[in-house]
Design an enzyme around this catalytic site. Structure first.
Site, PDB file in Angstrom:
ATOM      1  CG  ASP A 169      -1.837  -1.149   1.289  1.00 62.61           C
ATOM      2  OD1 ASP A 169      -2.143  -1.712   0.228  1.00 62.61           O
ATOM      3  OD2 ASP A 169      -2.257  -1.500   2.415  1.00 62.61           O
TER       4      ASP A 169
HETATM    5  N1  URA Z   1      -1.291  -5.953   3.911  1.00 59.96           N
HETATM    6  C1  URA Z   1      -1.761  -4.693   3.896  1.00 59.96           C
HETATM    7  O1  URA Z   1      -2.777  -4.387   4.499  1.00 59.96           O
HETATM    8  N2  URA Z   1      -1.074  -3.777   3.211  1.00 59.96           N
HETATM    9  C2  URA Z   1       0.082  -4.043   2.552  1.00 59.96           C
HETATM   10  O2  URA Z   1       0.674  -3.154   1.961  1.00 59.96           O
HETATM   11  C3  URA Z   1       0.559  -5.367   2.590  1.00 59.96           C
HETATM   12  C4  URA Z   1      -0.148  -6.306   3.277  1.00 59.96           C
END
Ligand code: URA
Length: 236
Positions: free
Chosen positions: A103
């Site tokens: 993310d």
């Molecule tokens: N899980 C999440 O919520 N975000 C990420 O970036 C990776 C795994």
């Protein structure tokens, strides 16, 4: 393959740039200066010297990045900065892409490559490649949460996650945990904690399969993988 195409693909500049180079007599193939850009050569069989340096020909590039916050795991966007924007322009001709997504606000280990087969293997749900994260969680994380992760957590869309490891390093108003998952659902860790009434405030990926984030890399920095790291990844 044409000589100018090889050099352009290997990051020596545009087709036009490398044509100029070649014309100036700066390129030797197996000891002979070649001034013809259309000359055909097998870069794996012949020795190509550019400006006195032997070309280290590679089909594939593998990069480990310590992803910073605020950049997206994509290759092109009109608004946001993409992880590939952080790479030196030398890498542009290789068309690198991130293997899976972190993310925008998640940091840590991100692999970038142009090896589609390896990427596919690492992301395949059948391969169960483990991904390890460290997270700061709002509120007390309990042994019940650990058990819920072990059993699989029902997400907001009804999907039940595969068993995951949750290790509590420190429980408190903010808890410090380590999580190991074998899937890569959208916002998976945030949604797993949300299902249990917790909010993830910081998330960092430390490991993906055999690949461990190099602690010498600052956020936003990257390096190519070592031969050993590549071989270990290929074994997945
Ligand atoms: N899980 C999440 O919520 N975000 C990420 O970036 C990776 C795994």
């Amino acid at each position: 393959m044409r000589l100018d195409k090889i050099l352009a693909n290997q990051g020596f500049g545009s087709r036009k740039d490398v044509k100029k180079y070649i014309k100036k007599g700066k390129v030797q193939i197996d000891g002979k200066t070649i001034k013809d850009s259309s000359f055909h050569v097998d870069p794996k069989e012949s020795e190509i010297v550019v400006n006195g340096q032997v070309l280290d020909y590679r089909d594939y590039i593998y990069i480990m990045m310590n992803k910073p916050k605020g950049v997206i795991s994509a290759t092109e966007d009109h608004v946001e900065t993409c992880v590939t924007d952080l790479l030196d322009k030398f890498y542009r001709p290789f068309s690198l892409f991130p293997v899976g997504r972190l993310d925008k606000d998640t940091v840590g280990l991100l692999l970038l490559t142009n090896d589609g087969e390896l990427a596919h293997r690492l992301l395949s749900p059948q391969k169960h490649v483990e991904k390890t994260y460290e997270a700061h969680i709002e509120g007390y994380v309990t042994d019940q949460d650990v058990e819920a992760f072990k059993q699989g957590v029902e997400l907001d869309d009804g999907y039940v996650t595969k068993p995951a490891d949750l290790i509590i390093a420190e429980a408190g108003d903010i808890s410090y945990v380590r999580v190991v998952i074998t899937e890569g659902k959208f916002h998976q860790i945030k949604r797993m904690f949300a299902s249990l009434g917790h909010k993830v405030v910081e998330l960092e990926r430390l490991q993906m399969g055999s690949l461990v984030l190099d602690d010498q890399l600052e956020r936003g920095d990257y390096r190519e993988l070592t031969e050993e790291e590549i071989q270990q990844l290929q074994a997945h």
